[in-house]
Design a protein around this motif. Sequence first.
Motif, PDB file in Angstrom:
ATOM      1  N   GLN A 237      -3.699  -5.008 -12.387  1.00  0.00           N
ATOM      2  CA  GLN A 237      -3.207  -6.382 -12.461  1.00  0.00           C
ATOM      3  C   GLN A 237      -2.371  -6.748 -11.239  1.00  0.00           C
ATOM      4  O   GLN A 237      -2.350  -7.891 -10.797  1.00  0.00           O
ATOM      5  N   THR A 238      -1.666  -5.777 -10.700  1.00  0.00           N
ATOM      6  CA  THR A 238      -0.796  -6.024  -9.547  1.00  0.00           C
ATOM      7  C   THR A 238      -1.564  -5.985  -8.234  1.00  0.00           C
ATOM      8  O   THR A 238      -1.133  -6.575  -7.240  1.00  0.00           O
ATOM      9  N   PHE A 239      -2.711  -5.329  -8.230  1.00  0.00           N
ATOM     10  CA  PHE A 239      -3.429  -5.073  -6.985  1.00  0.00           C
ATOM     11  C   PHE A 239      -3.737  -6.346  -6.201  1.00  0.00           C
ATOM     12  O   PHE A 239      -3.524  -6.407  -4.993  1.00  0.00           O
ATOM     13  N   SER A 240      -4.244  -7.353  -6.886  1.00  0.00           N
ATOM     14  CA  SER A 240      -4.691  -8.558  -6.186  1.00  0.00           C
ATOM     15  C   SER A 240      -3.547  -9.367  -5.586  1.00  0.00           C
ATOM     16  O   SER A 240      -3.717 -10.028  -4.560  1.00  0.00           O
ATOM     17  N   VAL A 241      -2.394  -9.321  -6.229  1.00  0.00           N
ATOM     18  CA  VAL A 241      -1.278 -10.170  -5.790  1.00  0.00           C
ATOM     19  C   VAL A 241      -0.131  -9.395  -5.180  1.00  0.00           C
ATOM     20  O   VAL A 241       0.759  -9.975  -4.552  1.00  0.00           O
ATOM     21  N   GLY A 242      -0.127  -8.080  -5.358  1.00  0.00           N
ATOM     22  CA  GLY A 242       0.976  -7.273  -4.860  1.00  0.00           C
ATOM     23  C   GLY A 242       0.753  -6.781  -3.441  1.00  0.00           C
ATOM     24  O   GLY A 242      -0.371  -6.755  -2.937  1.00  0.00           O
ATOM     25  N   SER A 243       1.837  -6.372  -2.790  1.00  0.00           N
ATOM     26  CA  SER A 243       1.747  -5.822  -1.447  1.00  0.00           C
ATOM     27  C   SER A 243       1.415  -4.333  -1.527  1.00  0.00           C
ATOM     28  O   SER A 243       1.456  -3.720  -2.597  1.00  0.00           O
ATOM     29  N   ILE A 244       1.101  -3.743  -0.398  1.00  0.00           N
ATOM     30  CA  ILE A 244       0.825  -2.316  -0.357  1.00  0.00           C
ATOM     31  C   ILE A 244       2.062  -1.526  -0.769  1.00  0.00           C
ATOM     32  O   ILE A 244       1.954  -0.485  -1.431  1.00  0.00           O
ATOM     33  N   ASP A 245       3.244  -2.023  -0.418  1.00  0.00           N
ATOM     34  CA  ASP A 245       4.487  -1.351  -0.819  1.00  0.00           C
ATOM     35  C   ASP A 245       4.586  -1.232  -2.334  1.00  0.00           C
ATOM     36  O   ASP A 245       4.978  -0.184  -2.863  1.00  0.00           O
ATOM     37  N   SER A 246       4.246  -2.309  -3.026  1.00  0.00           N
ATOM     38  CA  SER A 246       4.337  -2.285  -4.490  1.00  0.00           C
ATOM     39  C   SER A 246       3.302  -1.345  -5.086  1.00  0.00           C
ATOM     40  O   SER A 246       3.560  -0.653  -6.072  1.00  0.00           O
ATOM     41  N   LEU A 247       2.118  -1.277  -4.474  1.00  0.00           N
ATOM     42  CA  LEU A 247       1.073  -0.381  -4.962  1.00  0.00           C
ATOM     43  C   LEU A 247       1.462   1.076  -4.724  1.00  0.00           C
ATOM     44  O   LEU A 247       1.237   1.936  -5.579  1.00  0.00           O
ATOM     45  N   GLU A 248       2.046   1.346  -3.565  1.00  0.00           N
ATOM     46  CA  GLU A 248       2.483   2.709  -3.259  1.00  0.00           C
ATOM     47  C   GLU A 248       3.575   3.159  -4.230  1.00  0.00           C
ATOM     48  O   GLU A 248       3.612   4.323  -4.642  1.00  0.00           O
ATOM     49  N   TRP A 249       4.457   2.239  -4.587  1.00  0.00           N
ATOM     50  CA  TRP A 249       5.518   2.564  -5.543  1.00  0.00           C
ATOM     51  C   TRP A 249       4.904   2.960  -6.887  1.00  0.00           C
ATOM     52  O   TRP A 249       5.335   3.926  -7.522  1.00  0.00           O
ATOM     53  N   MET A 250       3.892   2.230  -7.319  1.00  0.00           N
ATOM     54  CA  MET A 250       3.255   2.526  -8.601  1.00  0.00           C
ATOM     55  C   MET A 250       2.527   3.866  -8.576  1.00  0.00           C
ATOM     56  O   MET A 250       2.588   4.638  -9.534  1.00  0.00           O
ATOM     57  N   VAL A 251       1.816   4.134  -7.474  1.00  0.00           N
ATOM     58  CA  VAL A 251       1.102   5.399  -7.357  1.00  0.00           C
ATOM     59  C   VAL A 251       2.078   6.562  -7.466  1.00  0.00           C
ATOM     60  O   VAL A 251       1.835   7.544  -8.177  1.00  0.00           O
ATOM     61  N   LYS A 252       3.203   6.447  -6.774  1.00  0.00           N
ATOM     62  CA  LYS A 252       4.210   7.509  -6.790  1.00  0.00           C
ATOM     63  C   LYS A 252       4.899   7.605  -8.149  1.00  0.00           C
ATOM     64  O   LYS A 252       5.065   8.700  -8.704  1.00  0.00           O
ATOM     65  N   THR A 253       5.272   6.472  -8.712  1.00  0.00           N
ATOM     66  CA  THR A 253       6.031   6.453  -9.966  1.00  0.00           C
ATOM     67  C   THR A 253       5.227   6.990 -11.133  1.00  0.00           C
ATOM     68  O   THR A 253       5.736   7.751 -11.967  1.00  0.00           O
ATOM     69  N   PHE A 254       3.949   6.596 -11.201  1.00  0.00           N
ATOM     70  CA  PHE A 254       3.120   6.993 -12.334  1.00  0.00           C
ATOM     71  C   PHE A 254       2.166   8.145 -11.995  1.00  0.00           C
ATOM     72  O   PHE A 254       1.286   8.473 -12.787  1.00  0.00           O
ATOM     73  N   SER A 255       2.336   8.729 -10.793  1.00  0.00           N
ATOM     74  CA  SER A 255       1.513   9.870 -10.373  1.00  0.00           C
ATOM     75  C   SER A 255       0.023   9.575 -10.552  1.00  0.00           C
ATOM     76  O   SER A 255      -0.741  10.379 -11.103  1.00  0.00           O
ATOM     77  N   LEU A 256      -0.407   8.411 -10.075  1.00  0.00           N
ATOM     78  CA  LEU A 256      -1.796   8.009 -10.224  1.00  0.00           C
ATOM     79  C   LEU A 256      -2.692   8.779  -9.262  1.00  0.00           C
ATOM     80  O   LEU A 256      -2.312   9.078  -8.133  1.00  0.00           O
ATOM     81  N   THR A 257      -3.888   9.092  -9.722  1.00  0.00           N
ATOM     82  CA  THR A 257      -4.864   9.821  -8.904  1.00  0.00           C
ATOM     83  C   THR A 257      -6.186   9.058  -8.870  1.00  0.00           C
ATOM     84  O   THR A 257      -6.341   8.022  -9.540  1.00  0.00           O
ATOM     85  N   SER A 258      -7.131   9.582  -8.127  1.00  0.00           N
ATOM     86  CA  SER A 258      -8.448   8.951  -8.055  1.00  0.00           C
ATOM     87  C   SER A 258      -9.095   8.863  -9.429  1.00  0.00           C
ATOM     88  O   SER A 258      -9.821   7.913  -9.730  1.00  0.00           O
TER      89      SER A 258
END
Length: 219
Positions: free
Chosen positions: A90-111
């Motif tokens: 939901q955030t991808f389309s409207v968020g910046s790369i900084d916000s996406l990187e924060w989510m990947v790190k915070t929630f330990s998202l993987t491929s």
Amino acid sequence: VETFSLTIDDMTARRDHAFIISCHGGHNDVVKWLCQTFTENNYHPLMHTVIAAIKNSCIEHHFDLAQWLVETFSLTSSDQRHHGYDLFVQTFSVGSIDSLEWMVKTFSLTSDDFLFSGILKLESTCIHGDLGKAKWLMNTFPVTLDQIQVNKLFIQTCSIGHIEVAKWLLSQFPMTADDFRSEFPYYRPCGDQLPIVQWLVTTFSMTIADFRYNENQLF
């Protein structure tokens, strides 16, 4: 609250509007006050409300507030996809790369967490000409040639005129002249196409016969 004798029902009216809006504005003190004041009256925001609040915080780069929400409500990677609401998507389309990187790190998202959605988002970013986000997505959640219809995506990107994205796609997913010619009949040019047509002619050694074969009859 005291002046108008607000109750827990007032707080939850309009789907916790005050809570979500305060997060969007990055008003840490207000958000914490709302939680403290109404938690004492058995206020526990629904998970989708918390997810929406984190999304708003991230979009506006209020990462300290977003982190506080994650810790306060003990959110996990599974929670961020609560009831089909995928916070990252939901955030991808409207968020910046900084916000996406924060989510990947915070929630330990993987491929694995983002495989299907990642393919769709990579296609979307290329078609919209967002080269920076496409590169970031590919580096973070790599997509392989057997997972994406790259020939079709390449043609769509060229049709819109995003030459830099087309060049990047070609560097990531090499395409032969025969591969390109098999898709060329689906080329749907729009806008100023001269730069990208010139590049295509040079890159794939195209001839006048290729353009006559194309049902769009560019010439």
